[in-house]
Enzyme design. Sequence first.
Site, PDB file in Angstrom:
ATOM      1  N   THR A 109       0.781  -1.260  -0.100  1.00 35.93           N
ATOM      2  CA  THR A 109      -0.107  -0.145   0.147  1.00 35.93           C
ATOM      3  C   THR A 109       0.805   1.274  -0.132  1.00 35.93           C
ATOM      4  O   THR A 109       1.950   1.279   0.603  1.00 35.93           O
ATOM      5  CB  THR A 109      -1.078  -0.052   1.358  1.00 35.93           C
ATOM      6  OG1 THR A 109      -1.777  -1.155   1.504  1.00 35.93           O
ATOM      7  CG2 THR A 109      -1.851   1.488   1.319  1.00 35.93           C
ATOM      8  N   ARG A 162     -13.655  -8.223  -0.552  1.00 37.37           N
ATOM      9  CA  ARG A 162     -12.808  -7.935   0.621  1.00 37.37           C
ATOM     10  C   ARG A 162     -12.529  -6.561   0.332  1.00 37.37           C
ATOM     11  O   ARG A 162     -11.911  -6.028  -0.575  1.00 37.37           O
ATOM     12  CB  ARG A 162     -11.740  -8.836   0.859  1.00 37.37           C
ATOM     13  CG  ARG A 162     -10.921  -8.548   2.075  1.00 37.37           C
ATOM     14  CD  ARG A 162      -9.700  -7.758   1.790  1.00 37.37           C
ATOM     15  NE  ARG A 162      -8.911  -7.510   2.922  1.00 37.37           N
ATOM     16  CZ  ARG A 162      -7.742  -6.725   2.908  1.00 37.37           C
ATOM     17  NH1 ARG A 162      -7.595  -6.008   1.825  1.00 37.37           N
ATOM     18  NH2 ARG A 162      -6.966  -6.593   4.140  1.00 37.37           N
ATOM     19  N   GLY A 174      -0.793  -2.150   6.138  1.00 38.81           N
ATOM     20  CA  GLY A 174      -0.646  -3.161   7.134  1.00 38.81           C
ATOM     21  C   GLY A 174      -1.779  -4.225   6.851  1.00 38.81           C
ATOM     22  O   GLY A 174      -2.594  -4.362   5.777  1.00 38.81           O
ATOM     23  N   GLY A 188      -4.996  -5.108   7.177  1.00 39.94           N
ATOM     24  CA  GLY A 188      -6.295  -4.050   6.986  1.00 39.94           C
ATOM     25  C   GLY A 188      -7.282  -4.627   8.195  1.00 39.94           C
ATOM     26  O   GLY A 188      -7.893  -3.853   8.863  1.00 39.94           O
TER      27      GLY A 188
END
Length: 365
Positions: A198, A226, A250, A252
């Site tokens: 991310t 998701r 990280g 999530g």
Amino acid sequence: MRAIFALVLAAILAVPAAGQEGYDPGEPRWSFAIHGGAGTIRRENMSAKQEAEYRAALDAALKAGEDILREGGSAMDAVTAAITLMEDDPKFNAGRGAVFTWDGTIEHDAALMDGQTRAAGAVTGTSTVRHPILLAREVMRHGRHVFLSGAGAESFADSTDLERVDNEWFATDARRQSLERMKAQALSSLDVDLKFGTVGAVALDLDGNLAAGTSTGGMTGKRWGRIGDAPVIGAGTYADNRSCAVSATGWGEYFIRVGVAQEICTRLRLRWDQMLQDAHDSVPMDGEGNPQYVIHASELWLEAQDIQDIADAVLAEVQDLGGDGGVIVTSPFGPAIFSFNTPGMYRGRVTSAGLREIGIFGKGE
């Protein structure tokens, strides 16, 4: 005297001061930080060439935001400029180079928040918008909604001038191989994704405004629509001029459960409020009950370590639940900070005070 003291306290509340050595409260300042994902990023697993390529990519994104802020541009423009560069870079899990879903497609999530007004825009499950972070900005500008998903987000994009591409344009061989390996060996997404790629950015501009943005492709092999923390305002992205701006990367599910981004900002704001109250209570009164002196805004601040401690404490909660990852945080009080509980995090920060650094591996490496 009572009226003067009340006005000074109100000014302190509105414009927190930054405590730094040599800091002039009247001098405008800016700060900027980026991340490109956190996870199992170890020096021994990376060649010198790969490290150089990642450092160059981080440097380019950092400079894009830095140049805007240095010239007096907005925090929002700095954040989007850096993120769009990383969305086009296949080394990161965002835009081109994002991971594949279980069905072999690529879906993007992104969010953007303005700390001055707390306006926000977020999108999830988009598949044809070249720069999802810019679509999140259009949602924020439109103002009617905050969060759009899937076909609805794509339909909204039709009403904008944003660049569109075929879904296959985002694909890379490395990401496709990760999905194939996951299916062939019945692995989890964490087994094939050694890092959370991310991307995100946070900024403080010369006008004292904060902004935060985050963009991601999610997790390899994600199913059933998701959604992770990145596009969730308050979980992976948050900005509030009263406290801070945060972008997270990280696992999530855990960041959502803790509400990481807003939790950090709320704790920081409460720490500041408590400092104000303590300062108020410490002023001695004269015989008529009036304060004997006035505390000026320049006398109060939160140290960088105070902000670091708050971010570390929230990340510790994530770890206690079983999750990991990292955050970047900037605030009106001082330079941007990093916090992560993984072996490494692609990161960079720069300030008007002259601090400029890029990191990949653990602290001290």
